[in-house]
Structure formats: C-alpha cells, structure tokens
Design a protein around this motif. Structure first.
Motif, PDB file in Angstrom:
ATOM      1  N   LYS A  29      -9.140 -74.044  28.824  1.00 21.66           N
ATOM      2  CA  LYS A  29      -9.027 -73.104  29.939  1.00 21.66           C
ATOM      3  C   LYS A  29      -7.607 -72.937  30.439  1.00 21.66           C
ATOM      4  O   LYS A  29      -7.175 -71.832  30.767  1.00 21.66           O
ATOM      5  N   LEU A  62     -10.371 -79.182  28.728  1.00 17.72           N
ATOM      6  CA  LEU A  62     -10.041 -77.971  29.481  1.00 17.72           C
ATOM      7  C   LEU A  62      -8.548 -77.745  29.652  1.00 17.72           C
ATOM      8  O   LEU A  62      -8.109 -76.612  29.897  1.00 17.72           O
ATOM      9  N   THR A  79      -4.171 -70.798  25.772  1.00 18.26           N
ATOM     10  CA  THR A  79      -5.344 -70.859  26.634  1.00 18.26           C
ATOM     11  C   THR A  79      -5.430 -69.580  27.461  1.00 18.26           C
ATOM     12  O   THR A  79      -4.512 -68.759  27.475  1.00 18.26           O
ATOM     13  N   GLU A  80      -6.533 -69.435  28.201  1.00 16.45           N
ATOM     14  CA  GLU A  80      -6.715 -68.233  29.013  1.00 16.45           C
ATOM     15  C   GLU A  80      -5.724 -68.172  30.163  1.00 16.45           C
ATOM     16  O   GLU A  80      -5.168 -67.119  30.473  1.00 16.45           O
TER      17      GLU A  80
END
Length: 400
Positions: A2, A36, A88-89
C-alpha cells in the motif's frame, strides 16, 4: 503493498537516517505491517557510511528496503528519484532527519482505508529541537487548516490550497498517490518544476489539488520535524535573512503561478508568509546578526516592499525596522531577551504560556492574525511523550 516511505538523504545524515529507520521499523513490527509498507531510500552520493548502514538494515529485517545511490550530488532532484523507486499505490516522502511518531504509520494507513482512493493526505506534525530531546510545539495556526482537530475531506482546489498551501512546504507531512504525482511531472515537465529551487514539491502538491479537487486533513500527529538542522538552502548562505529571502521568493512565485495575483487566496497566502517569515521579531533577529551588512539589509528591504508593499501592517510594523541602526536594534533585542521569562516558560518538554504571552495571543486573535481555535494541546503532549519514550528505548537498545 500500500505505502512506500520514501527517504531522500545525503552526506552527513547517516545517524539521523538510522534513527528514522528505527522509528519506522518499530511501528511496522508492532502493527505487523510488513506486507503493506516498504522503505525506499535515494542517497545523494554520501560518503559517510550510509550505504553500509542501509545494507545492515536490509539484512537484519524482513521489511522490504529499496536503496539507490546517486553517482554525484544531484541536489533536490533526489526527491524525484526516491519517488521513482516506489512501486506502491501511495508514497510518503520523509526527510532523513525527521522521525515517525508512534502510531504514525498506522494512523496514515487507517486514514487511507477510511478515505479510499483519496489522492492526498496531509497529517499533523510536531516540532522538536535539533537533538529531538525537547518539543518546541505544533505548527502555528497560520500553517494549520481551520478546525485542525478534525480529520476530514477538503473538497475543491480553493479549500485545499487556502487551508494547506503553507503546510505543503514541509515535505514529511504528505502522503499522495504515486500516479497523480507522476501525472503532474509528465504534464508540467521536470524542467519547469525544478525552476522552483526551494519548494518544487509545493508546486506539485498544489497541482495535484487543482486536478483532483479532493484531499484529506489528518488531525493525528504522525511525524516530527527536527528544527534548525541542515537545509539545502543553507548551502547558498548561512545568513538567516538570506534563507528567509530565498524561501519567500520561491513561495511568492509558486503562489503567483498557481493562483495569479488577483486571487484573494494569493493575497491571504502572501500575508501569512509575511507574518511567519517577516514579522518584526524575526526581522529584528535577521538584521542584528554580525555577518549581515547594509547591502544585504537594503536588498531584503527592497524585496519585502515588492512582496508585501500593499500591506499596511507591513508598512507600519516591519518596514521601519530596516532603517533603525543595528546597534539600537541589538540593544532592543537584548532587552526583549531579558523579558523572555515573563513571556514564555519552558518546563521540560511542556510549554506553559505566561499571562503576558496569553495576552499577546489574545490581541492577535482579536485582530484575526490568529484563529481562536488551536490544535489540541492534550494530543500534542501525548504524542510528544510517546515519542520520547520510544526514543529512550532506541537509545537503550544501542547501549546494550
């Protein structure tokens, strides 16, 4: 994954980077965030052992750490390289001399869950002294958005930029989608972005806000700024007055390019810049420095007239200071410092405002230079205490 925590670093930052990595890894393991969060580090050709330090962390920890070393010092371009490393986002760009407050990463991730697909989030920060041993306080309310104690959406470019333009200056408070960052760079071109020598990231974040028209303000204290530490701006000059001029010139130009000089938001931002960087107290301190000559003072005065000349407040309270002889200003400064105990009392890492200080802030609020609603002092002290506790634990770890 993430979130990428993106850390640009340079020579002389080995020890501060080491501490930052410790604060990150403490929380990653506490909340089991290994799947994450990744760490990206771009090193501006340091020769202080940073590469070996990062290798030792990579070998000792399961957290993914991506490292890139520049062949030469590329200056602020290093900011962009470290974002390029991320896959990642979201990206969280953090200075290598800053630190994560306990629960900071978890707060950010929870915010991203609560506000899905938000293009950007700005979180609250605390300011500490250079040694990270004493809290100086939160940001001035001129930097904070209205109603700073409530996490919420800011909708539309005008609300976002009116609330956060000056907060964008500090790189480590902002989390953004990598795709929207890359989109602005592709549209505007890296050459134009780098034409802003101090705050290119302010221009990028402002352009993201204009394009996406949605942002989140997070009230939780997530990161600590180390004050009075080395800045790339000081490579040009160590004089505080030169620093203030460079910062102001860049902010004025960005605000002008983003809003235009006829916009009321532009006028409010410029007035805030004046109050933050060129209020009478700061201007007095700039001028009395022994390495500041008359030509420097004259240059700063002329620039300030260009920037703030339309402000009656500037003309009345700051402009006259430029004409007072330095010896008289030094005497005034000495008297003010002797009265300091009546204005502000520091007690450990707590800040206690004496009656005179409370009166000064009351006057500023009456004339609407400050807002009545302040950031929560209870939350501030809680965050500070939890950070100092973790700092002690990290120090103890290396003493064993």
């Amino acid at each position: 994954m993430k979130l990428s925590i993106c850390i640009p670093t340079h020579h002389g930052r080995r020890e501060t980077l080491k501490f930052l990595l410790e604060t990150i890894l403490n929380e990653v393991y506490e909340f089991k965030l290994e799947s994450l969060v990744q760490i990206c580090i771009s090193d501006n050709a340091s020769t202080d052992g940073t590469e070996d330090l990062v290798k030792s962390f990579s070998n000792a920890h399961a957290v993914k750490i991506k490292y890139y070393r520049q062949n030469s010092n590329t200056g602020i371009k290093n900011f962009f390289k470290v974002i390029d490393l991320a896959d990642t986002e979201y990206c969280w760009l953090i200075g290598s001399d800053d630190a994560i407050i306990p629960n900071g990463i978890n707060n950010v991730l929870q915010c991203l869950v609560s506000y899905p697909d938000v293009p950007g989030v700005t979180v609250n920060k605390l300011n500490f002294d250079r040694s990270l041993s004493r809290m100086v306080g939160p940001d001035h309310d001129l930097v904070l958005p209205p109603n700073p104690n409530n996490t919420r959406y800011l909708i539309g470019e005008r609300e976002i930029l009116d609330s956060l333009f000056l907060a964008f200056c500090y790189i480590s408070s902002h989390i953004f989608q990598k795709k929207v960052w890359d989109s602005v760079i592709a549209q505007q071109g890296i050459k134009r972005i780098l034409s802003y020598p101090v705050f290119p990231h302010v221009f990028i974040l402002s352009e993201i806000a204009k394009a996406e028209k949605k942002w989140v303000w997070g009230k939780d204290y997530c990161v600590i700024q180390r004050l009075d530490n080395f800045s790339f701006v000081t490579e040009v000059s160590s004089k505080k007055i030169d620093f203030a001029e460079q910062v102001t010139a860049d902010l004025v130009r960005i605000a002008l390019d983003v809003f235009g000089d006829k916009d009321d938001i532009y006028s409010r931002i410029i007035f805030k810049v004046f109050l933050i960087y060129w209020n009478p107290w700061f201007t007095l301190n700039y001028i009395v420095q022994p390495d500041v000559d008359m030509e420097t003072i004259k240059s700063a005065r002329n620039n300030c007239v260009i920037w703030f000349g339309d402000s009656v407040i500037f003309r009345l309270i700051t402009y006259p200071i430029f004409f007072i002889p330095k010896k008289i200003l030094s005497f005034i400064l000495m008297l003010m410092l002797k009265l300091r105990g009546f204005i502000k009392i520091n007690c450990g890492n707590r800040i206690i405002l004496a009656p005179m200080s409370r009166f000064v802030h009351f006057v500023l609020q009456v004339f609407r230079f400050e807002r009545w609603e302040k950031a929560s002092h209870d939350d501030m002290h809680k965050a500070s205490d939890s950070f100092l506790k973790v700092k002690l634990q990290i120090a103890s770890k290396y003493l064993k």
